[in-house]
Write a protein that holds these residues in place. Structure first.
Motif, PDB file in Angstrom:
ATOM      1  N   TYR A 131       0.738  -1.176  -0.160  1.00  0.00           N
ATOM      2  CA  TYR A 131      -0.054   0.137  -0.015  1.00  0.00           C
ATOM      3  C   TYR A 131       0.848   1.309  -0.203  1.00  0.00           C
ATOM      4  O   TYR A 131       1.654   1.326   0.747  1.00  0.00           O
ATOM      5  CB  TYR A 131      -1.007  -0.043   1.289  1.00  0.00           C
ATOM      6  CG  TYR A 131      -1.897   1.192   1.134  1.00  0.00           C
ATOM      7  CD1 TYR A 131      -3.162   0.866   0.653  1.00  0.00           C
ATOM      8  CD2 TYR A 131      -1.864   2.528   1.460  1.00  0.00           C
ATOM      9  CE1 TYR A 131      -4.037   1.846   0.308  1.00  0.00           C
ATOM     10  CE2 TYR A 131      -2.694   3.336   1.370  1.00  0.00           C
ATOM     11  CZ  TYR A 131      -3.881   3.046   0.813  1.00  0.00           C
ATOM     12  OH  TYR A 131      -4.829   3.991   0.477  1.00  0.00           O
ATOM     13  N   TRP A 175      -5.234  -1.367  -2.525  1.00  0.00           N
ATOM     14  CA  TRP A 175      -3.946  -2.081  -2.000  1.00  0.00           C
ATOM     15  C   TRP A 175      -3.503  -3.063  -3.227  1.00  0.00           C
ATOM     16  O   TRP A 175      -4.329  -3.183  -4.185  1.00  0.00           O
ATOM     17  CB  TRP A 175      -3.991  -3.003  -0.699  1.00  0.00           C
ATOM     18  CG  TRP A 175      -5.327  -3.666  -0.729  1.00  0.00           C
ATOM     19  CD1 TRP A 175      -6.111  -3.589  -0.122  1.00  0.00           C
ATOM     20  CD2 TRP A 175      -5.570  -4.875  -1.166  1.00  0.00           C
ATOM     21  NE1 TRP A 175      -7.384  -4.194  -0.184  1.00  0.00           N
ATOM     22  CE2 TRP A 175      -7.075  -5.288  -0.804  1.00  0.00           C
ATOM     23  CE3 TRP A 175      -4.876  -5.987  -1.979  1.00  0.00           C
ATOM     24  CZ2 TRP A 175      -7.574  -6.428  -1.073  1.00  0.00           C
ATOM     25  CZ3 TRP A 175      -5.704  -7.030  -2.316  1.00  0.00           C
ATOM     26  CH2 TRP A 175      -6.974  -7.268  -1.825  1.00  0.00           C
ATOM     27  N   CYS A 234      -6.146  -2.189   5.371  1.00  0.00           N
ATOM     28  CA  CYS A 234      -6.276  -3.041   4.140  1.00  0.00           C
ATOM     29  C   CYS A 234      -7.232  -4.157   4.448  1.00  0.00           C
ATOM     30  O   CYS A 234      -8.236  -4.709   3.766  1.00  0.00           O
ATOM     31  CB  CYS A 234      -4.927  -3.444   3.690  1.00  0.00           C
ATOM     32  SG  CYS A 234      -4.134  -2.007   2.810  1.00  0.00           S
ATOM     33  N   SER A 290      -1.700  -1.820   7.333  1.00  0.00           N
ATOM     34  CA  SER A 290      -1.846  -3.256   6.977  1.00  0.00           C
ATOM     35  C   SER A 290      -3.138  -3.574   7.486  1.00  0.00           C
ATOM     36  O   SER A 290      -4.191  -4.417   6.580  1.00  0.00           O
ATOM     37  CB  SER A 290      -0.903  -4.032   7.668  1.00  0.00           C
ATOM     38  OG  SER A 290       0.427  -3.735   7.110  1.00  0.00           O
TER      39      SER A 290
END
Ligand SMILES: Nc1ncnc2c1ncn2[C@@H]1O[C@H](COP(=O)(O)OP(=O)(O)OP(=O)(O)O)[C@@H](O)[C@H]1O
Length: 253
Positions: free
Chosen positions: A16, A61, A53, A50
């Motif tokens: 990302y 992403w 996402c 993270s």
């Protein structure tokens, strides 16, 4: 731990970017069903990105996410999103509502209704230790009580995977212990947990395995004991492991 051969969640080369800033850099992770998975790293390591996402908050992403071996698109697919519970770093509760009203509201948003909603709200109040404060406005709650309610809301629909982003920020020791107990209970009941923190003591106490993140990448993975052995010092704590892997202290912020 209830291990199966197919991971509950698998990330393959997850990346990302915020413009030119790389926040998550080709992350490969496997989260086994039933595990209490720790993502440990300093501020800016890419933990929040993270987890956002995986929670479906960020959609742009690249790479691949799989849930029980099937492609996972939480930002686009509401059925996928229901499998996830998310406890954000910033409190997501309404100060003008009571604890019970907050739970009722977020329970409805999560698709609960009727007797099931009532039962889950009661369970959540008990989990958070807030039964006696159920009818009080949350604006008057301490930071720790708000954090406990934040957790209770995130897991109301009993998701298969519960994601927590630094859930102990600004929490007093008593509420911290309560949060740890609640999370241990949820995990023992079979809920898989991914827990991000920059506190090595929390990762050491709660998580197995622990993925150490730095600059968007996983640089170490295993139990606290395995990580210590991997850096050649079986007695090393996670701070020493991080220093040995990166040349800098986990506490530098
Ligand atoms: N909205 C944003 N716009 C631009 N850059 C961002 C944004 N959010 C995060 N970043 C950058 O992306 C990188 C990863 O940040 P992220 O918040 O995911 O890390 P973190 O490990 O969760 O740290 P923290 O605990 O401070 O939230 C950092 O370099 C950060 O500055």
């Amino acid at each position: 731990m209830n291990q199966t051969s197919t991971p509950l969640l698998e990330l393959n080369h997850l990346s990302y970017h915020y413009g030119k800033q790389v926040a998550v850099d080709s992350l490969d992770l496997q989260v086994a069903e039933g595990s209490f998975f720790g993502l440990l790293g300093p501020n800016g390591a890419g933990k929040t990105t993270s987890i956002q996402c995986i929670a479906g908050l960020l959609s742009q992403w690249s790479g691949k996410m799989m849930f029980r071996g099937e492609p996972f698109q939480p930002a686009e697919n509401v059925e996928h999103r229901k499998r996830i519970g998310f406890v954000p770093q910033d409190l997501a509760i309404y100060d003008d509502l009571t604890a019970m009203e907050n739970l009722d509201f977020f329970g409805r948003l999560a698709g609960l209704a009727g007797a099931e909603l009532t039962a889950q709200v009661d369970r959540a109040l008990e989990l958070a230790g807030l039964e006696s404060r159920a009818k009080d406005r949350t604006g008057a709650f301490s930071g720790g009580m708000k954090r406990r309610l934040n957790l209770a809301i995130g897991q109301l629909h009993q998701p298969e995977l519960l994601l927590l982003d630094e859930p102990t920020a600004g929490v007093d020791p008593q509420s911290r212990a309560h949060l740890f107990d609640a999370l241990t209970r949820l995990n023992e009941s079979g809920m898989t947990i991914v827990y991000t923190t920059h506190y090595m003591e929390e990762a050491e106490r709660l998580c197995d395995p622990i993925a150490i993140m730095n600059a968007g990448k996983v640089i170490g993975l295993g139990s606290a004991k395995q990580l210590a052995e991997d850096v050649g010092d079986p007695n090393a704590d996670l701070e020493t492991v991080f220093l040995s892997l990166t040349g800098r202290s986990l506490r530098d912020e």
